[in-house]
Design an enzyme around this catalytic site. Structure first.
Site, short mmCIF file in Angstrom:
data_model
loop_
_atom_site.label_atom_id
_atom_site.label_comp_id
_atom_site.label_asym_id
_atom_site.label_seq_id
_atom_site.Cartn_x
_atom_site.Cartn_y
_atom_site.Cartn_z
N ALA A 177 -22.73 -33.92 35.21
CA ALA A 177 -22.07 -34.38 34.00
C ALA A 177 -21.39 -35.73 34.24
O ALA A 177 -20.59 -35.85 35.18
CB ALA A 177 -21.04 -33.36 33.54
N SER A 208 -27.74 -30.97 32.45
CA SER A 208 -26.56 -31.25 33.26
C SER A 208 -25.67 -30.02 33.36
O SER A 208 -25.64 -29.18 32.46
CB SER A 208 -25.72 -32.38 32.63
OG SER A 208 -26.41 -33.60 32.59
N CYS A 209 -24.98 -29.94 34.46
CA CYS A 209 -23.81 -29.08 34.60
C CYS A 209 -22.82 -29.88 35.45
O CYS A 209 -22.87 -31.10 35.47
CB CYS A 209 -24.17 -27.73 35.22
SG CYS A 209 -24.88 -27.83 36.88
N LYS A 210 -21.95 -29.23 36.14
CA LYS A 210 -20.95 -29.96 36.91
C LYS A 210 -21.59 -30.86 37.96
O LYS A 210 -21.22 -32.03 38.12
CB LYS A 210 -19.99 -28.98 37.57
CG LYS A 210 -18.86 -29.61 38.36
CD LYS A 210 -17.93 -28.53 38.89
CE LYS A 210 -16.78 -29.13 39.69
NZ LYS A 210 -15.86 -28.08 40.18
#
Length: 969
Positions: free
Chosen positions: A360, A886-888
């Site tokens: 992200a 996306s993620c972290k």
């Protein structure tokens, strides 16, 4: 079988094999590579072709009398430098089978340092306990690559030998295979019984630097260090499809942020120079200017330091997730990779599906204690009015500030364009070409009209007057009437001679260029600039001498000649009219000069002779008028630039220090987002170079870029999502342009970023041959638009807390807003491009129906409604868009989503047998490119989940048992 277990088991197997080598002296079949070779048997002669082979075993004998073994094959090669075995590949485990057929293959790509003399050792193990890596040695066999290349029917049958050299432990069959040749007859002999035992398996693994044509290559100048994985799965009609994953790093991870940092530095240096060019200001405003320039200096210094550190970095072309909070890497996107799935099916054309995975875009180094950009900007804007009172500044709304940036950007672009066209007009006049004069003059008139209209804004006039009021010694007219001893400072003292010359003139205005009068009415600010800002006299009024409150709107200084600015920019139009009139006169003699037969009256000829000398040089007759036009344009630009700079000075002064901190944070987030977008655009462009419909869509409408986010709306991840929302939204300020590279040299094929924070253009160079195949509109440099949209659905245990006890309004608002943007893009596309030009899919659901379903899901109150993500992704692919996930850190949750999407595509578009779906999903998650991504990031082959976390995940997003565990992410 858990992924981490397989590979850990593989390392244990390697140790066992080394022990076996000590117990087993090398025989004739186990000869070491000849001298003169390097690497793992790499000779000093041409490379091998692409060598791949599959494996199966027969008549295996387990450790127990009646027990069927859980078979696994470890593949290794002999390294002549170390005189030991180097693990190369590992098959899947086939449970409880004496005749296992492994669908996990082995590959030696052309770049692998292998030769025909390279030795390959196959070691078979019986895996008794997958969780604890408990296995026993069953037997081994060795062969050379040349043995396989020379073998009859491309097949070798080898006897397995025990550690003491005794044969009779079973046999292993090595069969050479070629990618793309998994046709109907190739695997039909595999029985359904065996298929049920090992439905989804890895077919090959490769870490190479190849871009061979068979792999639907990506341009090697931008995409590096590919990892390949290949699988075979069965379709609903019993045939076999081959699926290849390819994951690449992207050099734009670092090159785009470096370029942006340079642009940030240059823009801020120009801003400081513009502030200094404002000239002498009153003590109050001068002190504010000094403070603002000091802050800018700190930002410039920090950016220069960061850029210097980035220039020192060599090695991989991605930033691992464990480095996301490092200061010098904060502008670099986290774990940016591309992933392509290519599918080869019997009786069908090949297809491939792309996705970009990236952490992200967020300011991880700065942290999220106060929230992210969306919250911080809203809070800061609410506080700016009180800051403007404290700093005795005029409050400018975000719209006014944006307008100031827009005016500066417009005049900066149009002035050199107008100047260049004016010079071109003189060159054409020297050639006495009437058609050329008309063509250039039309363009000049169009650009000049744009220039004039860009300045017809109340903000420019009001800011210019406010700047005069901030000059040293300025006193308002009302003060001269009420304060004895004070005299009005004549604003003409600050004018240029050309300005004074215009004071007595009546502006000659064309109807299209008349100034518009804004509706802003406010009481004039009363200021005396003869005193220091700290001891400024209280404002007074003419009528009751009562103090005035700080203004919330742009002041309109009645004592200043409000028509002066109108006269200044109206003179641009007047000068242009003079140029047009002269060109018309010159064209009147065109029939004479060209010996045309059209008659011309004596009266008309007399007018031409009186107005100018027909024998004189056209260039010399036009030169004074053209120079006057350029001078008027330059004068307007100078005034407008100073006025808008003064607006930005006040905006910056009201924002100190928080405003500049937020600007830095926004720069960081935008840098990460732009690097990802540029990566996706280049990937999509190269994939569609031969698709005329796609290229038409690209230049007529543009592309949608759909970002899928799996962040929760709880704790620090809500701050990440707030950062990401602003960063993705800021991508609306970006356009792309395709250019022709000078050569095919890799250094000439790197994308280039130009522009300023208001608007950036990413120039993507193509090799000359490829560039010539593009539509004319693209070759002419038409800006190509990208429409970013963001959809977020949290899936982890923190989202469970947010849904039950917290607030998910941010997620709901983002999804609703971006659904409207996506729907608007679809309507625009539908109106401009026939929907028949869009790609064909097996699923016949209409795009409009998909959008309606997405809209219903967006407004539905449903926990962890991941169908929003599935629908948005499907619509994006149907619209020829660019997909991002996306993620972290783009490592764990992202891996679950990417593999799920790939298997869904195989099911929906390529008739994957429904019995294979979960097995295919587990296989990709255990053995595919995503577990390699985890290894690259944290040096561990386990997803960073624990059992409690996964209980909160939707079941379809859970990894296979044993492939996850405690890991530092």
């Amino acid at each position: 079988m858990e992924d981490g277990g397989i590979h850990h088991l593989g390392r244990e197997c390697k140790l066992d094999m080394l022990k076996d080598e000590e117990a087993e002296p090398l025989t004739r079949g186990d000869r070491l590579p000849a001298r003169g070779q390097s690497g793992a048997g790499a000779p000093l002669h041409p490379k091998l072709p692409h060598v791949e082979f599959s494996l199966e075993c027969m008549d295996l004998i387990g450790c127990g009398r009646d027990r069927k073994p859980n078979a696994l094959v470890q593949v290794a090669v002999i390294d002549p430098r170390e005189q030991n075995l180097v693990a190369h590949a590992c098959t899947e485990i086939v449970e409880a089978c004496r005749d296992p057929l492994f669908l996990t293959g082995v590959t030696f790509p052309p770049e692998y340092p292998a030769s025909p003399e390279t030795l390959v050792k196959l070691t078979v193990y019986d895996v008794r306990d997958k969780a604890h890596d408990d296995s026993s040695f069953l037997g081994s066999a060795t062969f050379s690559v040349s043995d396989l290349l020379r073998s009859k029917d491309d097949q070798l049958t080898l006897n397995l030998r025990s550690s003491d050299g005794v044969a009779g432990m079973g046999t292993v069959v090595v069969s050479r295979v070629t990618m793309g040749e998994t046709e109907e007859g190739a695997m039909e002999h595999i029985t359904a019984d065996v298929q049920q035992a090992q439905k989804c398996t890895l077919d090959r693994e490769s870490h190479a630097t190849t871009n061979d044509k068979d792999n639907s290559p990506l341009p090697g100048t931008v995409f590096k260090n590919p990892v390949f994985k290949v699988y075979r799965f069965q379709t609903v009609d019993g045939l076999w499809m081959m699926v290849r994953e390819q994951m690449d790093e992207c050099t734009l991870s670092f090159s785009i942020p470096r370029q942006l940092l340079n642009l940030y530095i240059q823009e801020d240096i120009r801003r400081v120079e513009d502030l200094m060019d404002l000239g002498e200001l009153s003590p109050h405003w001068d002190n504010l200017r000094k403070e603002v320039t000091s802050r800018y200096g700190q930002v410039i210094g920090a950016y220069q330091e960061t850029l210097a550190e980035l220039d020192k970095i060599t090695g991989p072309s991605f930033k691992p997730s464990c480095s996301k909070a490092q200061r010098y890497l904060e502008f670099i996107p986290i774990n940016l990779h591309t992933q392509r799935m290519r599918v080869t099916c019997p009786r069908k054309n090949d297809a491939f599906y792309d996705v970009v995975t990236v952490g992200a875009p967020a300011a991880h180094f700065q942290g999220f204690k106060g929230g992210g950009l969306q919250r911080l900007l809203s809070r800061h804007e609410a506080e700016k009015k009180s800051f403007s009172t404290a700093y005795q500044c005029i409050y400018y709304s975000p719209e006014h500030t944006a307008k100031a940036h827009e005016v500066l950007n417009n005049v900066g672009l149009l002035q050199p364009l107008i100047s260049g066209l004016a010079d071109q007009l003189l060159q054409v006049a020297q050639q006495r070409s009437a058609p050329g004069l008309r063509e250039v003059l039309k363009t000049l008139a169009d650009k000049t009209e744009l220039f004039v209209h860009a300045l017809k804004d109340e903000l420019v006039k009001s800011a210019l007057l406010a700047l005069h009021a901030a000059r040293l010694g300025y006193v308002t007219k009302s003060q001269t009437q009420t304060l004895p001893g004070h005299t009005l400072h004549n604003h003409l003292d600050h004018q240029s001679p050309s300005e004074r010359g215009l004071q007595g003139q009546s502006p000659t205005q064309n109807p299209g260029h008349s100034p518009g009068h804004g509706a802003m009415d406010s009481t004039p600010a009363v200021v005396c600039n003869n005193v220091d800002g700290g001891s400024q006299m209280p404002p007074v009024r003419d009528d009751d001498l009562a103090p005035l409150k700080c203004q919330d709107s742009i002041p309109c200084h009645k004592e200043y000649d409000e028509e002066e600015w109108d006269r200044v920019w109206a003179n641009v139009a007047k000068s242009l009219n003079c140029v047009i009139a002269m060109v018309d006169k010159l064209q009147e003699q065109e029939p004479i000069n060209n010996n045309q037969e059209q008659p011309i009256s004596e009266h008309a000829l007399a007018d031409v002779i009186i107005s100018h000398n027909p024998t004189a040089d056209w260039r010399e007759q036009l030169r004074p008028l053209v120079e006057r036009l350029k001078e008027c344009v330059e004068e307007v630009v100078e005034r407008a630039r100073k006025a808008m700079t003064f607006v930005l000075l006040q905006e910056a002064a009201c924002s100190i220090p928080q405003g500049l901190f937020l600007k830095q944070r926004r720069d960081v987030v935008f840098s990460q987002a732009l690097a990802a977008l540029a990566c996706g655009f280049v990937m999509r462009l190269y994939a569609g170079m031969e698709d005329e419909s796609f290229l038409r869509q690209l230049h007529v409408v543009g592309l949608v870029a759909q970002f899928e986010s799996l962040l929760s709306t709880y704790s620090e991840e809500i701050g990440m999502l707030e950062d990401m929302e602003v960063g993705i939204s800021d991508l609306h300020r970006v356009a792309f342009k395709i250019t022709q590279a000078k050569t095919d040299d890799p250094g000439n094929l790197q994308p280039l970023v130009i522009g300023s924070r208001d608007h950036y253009t990413v120039e993507v160079p193509l090799p000359p041959v490829a560039f010539q195949t593009l539509p004319e509109e693209i070759k002419e440099g038409k800006p190509l638009q990208v429409y970013p949209v963001l959809f977020n659905v949290g899936i982890n245990e923190q989202q469970t807390i947010a849904e039950r006890f917290g607030d998910i309004s941010l997620q709901e608002r983002i999804n609703q807003k971006n659904f409207e943007l996506l729907e608007g893009y679809y309507k625009s596309l539908r109106d401009k491009v026939p929907l028949e030009c869009l790609p064909c899919f097996q699923t016949q659901t209409d795009l409009k129906e998909l959008l309606e379903t997405l809209g219903q899901n967006v407004v539905t109150k449903k926990r962890k409604n991941v169908e929003i993500l599935w629908l948005a992704g499907t619509i994006c692919r149907r619209l020829n868009g660019i997909r991002f996930t996306s993620c972290k850190s783009a490592k764990d949750r992202t891996s679950m989503s990417v593999t799920l999407e790939q298997c869904a595509l195989l099911r929906d578009e390529h008739q994957l047998n429904k019995d294979y779906f979960i097995r295919a999903l587990d296989c990709m998650r255990r053995e595919g490119c995503r577990i390699e991504n985890v290894q690259k990031n944290i040096k561990c082959r386990k997803y960073a989940f624990n059992m409690l976390q996964l209980m909160a995940f939707p079941k379809i997003y859970r990894p296979p048992d044993g492939s996850y565990g405690k890991a530092d992410s």
